[in-house]
Every structure is written in C-alpha cells, then in structure tokens.
Design an enzyme around this catalytic site. Sequence first.
Site, PDB file in Angstrom:
ATOM      1  N   ARG A 149      20.598 -39.785  -6.232  1.00  0.00           N
ATOM      2  CA  ARG A 149      21.098 -40.889  -7.054  1.00  0.00           C
ATOM      3  C   ARG A 149      20.433 -42.168  -6.580  1.00  0.00           C
ATOM      4  NH1 ARG A 149      25.604 -41.305  -9.780  1.00  0.00           N
ATOM      5  NH2 ARG A 149      24.411 -43.054 -10.598  1.00  0.00           N
ATOM      6  N   ARG A 154      15.106 -43.535  -4.755  1.00  0.00           N
ATOM      7  CA  ARG A 154      14.858 -42.087  -4.811  1.00  0.00           C
ATOM      8  C   ARG A 154      13.491 -41.738  -4.214  1.00  0.00           C
ATOM      9  NH1 ARG A 154      15.924 -40.607 -10.812  1.00  0.00           N
ATOM     10  NH2 ARG A 154      16.044 -42.840 -11.203  1.00  0.00           N
ATOM     11  N   ARG A 177      18.363 -30.866 -16.105  1.00  0.00           N
ATOM     12  CA  ARG A 177      17.260 -30.356 -16.936  1.00  0.00           C
ATOM     13  C   ARG A 177      16.078 -29.945 -16.055  1.00  0.00           C
ATOM     14  NH1 ARG A 177      12.614 -32.757 -17.907  1.00  0.00           N
ATOM     15  NH2 ARG A 177      13.387 -34.708 -17.041  1.00  0.00           N
ATOM     16  N   ARG A 178      15.710 -30.831 -15.119  1.00  0.00           N
ATOM     17  CA  ARG A 178      14.605 -30.496 -14.212  1.00  0.00           C
ATOM     18  C   ARG A 178      14.996 -29.323 -13.321  1.00  0.00           C
ATOM     19  NH1 ARG A 178      14.257 -36.742 -13.165  1.00  0.00           N
ATOM     20  NH2 ARG A 178      12.785 -37.352 -14.796  1.00  0.00           N
ATOM     21  N   CYS A 204      23.256 -37.071 -21.780  1.00  0.00           N
ATOM     22  CA  CYS A 204      22.024 -37.238 -20.997  1.00  0.00           C
ATOM     23  C   CYS A 204      22.024 -36.329 -19.765  1.00  0.00           C
ATOM     24  CB  CYS A 204      21.889 -38.692 -20.539  1.00  0.00           C
ATOM     25  SG  CYS A 204      22.117 -39.883 -21.842  1.00  0.00           S
ATOM     26  N   LYS A 236      15.829 -42.367 -22.861  1.00  0.00           N
ATOM     27  CA  LYS A 236      16.500 -41.141 -22.402  1.00  0.00           C
ATOM     28  C   LYS A 236      17.935 -41.404 -21.936  1.00  0.00           C
ATOM     29  CE  LYS A 236      14.770 -40.914 -17.661  1.00  0.00           C
ATOM     30  NZ  LYS A 236      14.169 -40.047 -16.661  1.00  0.00           N
ATOM     31  N   ASP A 237      18.300 -42.689 -21.764  1.00  0.00           N
ATOM     32  CA  ASP A 237      19.672 -43.036 -21.365  1.00  0.00           C
ATOM     33  C   ASP A 237      20.598 -43.280 -22.553  1.00  0.00           C
ATOM     34  OD1 ASP A 237      18.997 -42.969 -18.673  1.00  0.00           O
ATOM     35  OD2 ASP A 237      18.541 -45.115 -18.573  1.00  0.00           O
TER      36      ASP A 237
END
Length: 310
Positions: free
Chosen positions: A149, A155, A131-132, A242, A84-85
């Site tokens: 971050r 996190r 997106r979330r 991304c 996904k990166d």
Amino acid sequence: MEKRKEIRIGTRASQLALWQANWVKQSLESRYKDLTVTLTKIKTTGDKILDVPLARVGGKGLFVKEIEEAMVDGKIDIAVHSMKDVPTDLPDMLHLPVMSKREDPRDALLSHGQTFAILPKGAKVGTSSLRRQAQLLHLRPDLKMVTLRGNLDTRIRKLGTDNLDAVILAAAGIRRMGWSDKITELLSTEISLPAIGQGAIGIECRRDDTWVNNQIAFLLHPETFEAVSSERALLKRLEGGCQVPIAAYAEIQDHTIRLRGLVGSVDGKTLIRDEITGPRSQGDAIGVELAERLLKAGAGKILKEVYEQQ
C-alpha cells in the site's frame, strides 16, 4: 457568452496525482492565457486507510468519492483522475467527457535486475492488485505475493526496505514521474493484462457546467476515450470494482476495436479469458458482449467468491 477567469481542479495529494493535475493545469493555462487554474488537494478514503489491503477496505470509488462530493457541492470545477480508479457509476450530476492520450498501459516489474521469468523460486513479489496477483500466480504458483500500500514512491522504496525480490506497478505512473530507469521489465499483456483504464487520465466535471465542458474539450483523445469506454462497459456488466481480479484491454486500429478480457481467482488457479474484435463504433456493446461470454464461462462464480472473501 459566459466568461469566467478560474478553473478549480480537485486532486489527490500523491506525487503522481499532483503531476497529472499539474499537467492539466499547464495545458489549460497555455491554451487560455487569461485563465487562472488552481489545485485543491483532497484526501480520499483510499489515502486515509493505509494499513489494510484495498480489497478489504471494500466499496467502490475509494480514490474518487470525496473529490466527487466536493464537485457536487461546487467547491471545485473539475477532477483529474487515473481512469483505473474511477467507478463505472458516477453521481447523476457528474460525467467524464474527457480522457487524454493514454500512456503505456502495461504493468512494469521492478527488481534487483531479474526479469519475471528468472525470479528465484519462492520470490517475494509486492503488489497492490488482485488482478496482477491472479495472473502472476497463474504462471508462477511458487511466488509469494506481498500486499503493498502507499503512494508510488513508497511502493518503489519497499523493494529495498521490505526484503522483496520484485514489485509490480503500472508503467504509466513510473514514466510520468520520470523514473523509467527503475523499470527492469515491461510485462507483456500476455503475462499481465492491464487494469481497466490503466494509463489513461480522465477529467470529470458537472454535466450542466457548459463553460467548463467547453474549456476542457480540447484535451479529449477520441481513440483513448473509445478504448477505455469499451473496457469500462465490460467492467460495469461484471459489476466489478477496482479491487477485483478483472482485467481488460482494448486496442483500436483504423475502424476496428480488439477487446481482451480476463477474470481470475485470487490464487491464480483459474483464469478465464476471451477476446472480441468488432467495429470501433460498437465498443461499448462489444464490452458488454465480452463480459457476457466471461460470465457464461464461469466468471460470476469466481467474482462471487472474491466478494465473499472480502
């Protein structure tokens, strides 16, 4: 026949990145008994800038650019990435021939025991992803989204230290680190459609390094490769990075691929979603076709606004 003794892996230095790189290292070493595999830790732009939301840092490839440069310069042989990166455009010399079997692609909610549906009104939810944010605000406009971050462990810790009601993270990373017991709820893809490539590990290398290409080929999981390639074809057509509110998830069953895609406004007020089912062999074309449908339905306007805000 060329016979080398060493493969040098380039990786980020986060716990999760090192887990992924070490998994590849161990897989290679157990298959080739006389091979030495070393890790080179590389700090990327995304790792250096921690006080700004990723969407505002701008640019694509925030977590891969420096690693790719080291590969082009011949300092490393392969790079191990969270798919996904990885941007959809790679340097000419490089390619992504291998994706390993995908972990659970869903988003996970970590909270103080409450599921998404019963989070209190106005709950503070931490996430690093537009997106979330777009999808969750669409369902719960009352939520207060807080930008997170830092590495995965940082996190997770912020759930306790920053007075948050919940944090949303990729389930795959939590599972790989052995922290599944911290997950309160796995969000269905109807609530939160995953990021492109979420849960998949990719191995990038130089196109012309035949020996390395041959050594890593056994790690390829064809179904994951085809599904993620279809998602990435959609992303490329939307010209998305991304850090934009784009989601896509492809599922393969026998000879059929089902691709769902979504583009949302950052405030969650507008969500454009659609899906296509078609022959598995046409995954990339299906990704482009679904992107065209989303654009026709207004996705281009939303993405333009997002880029202007950034």
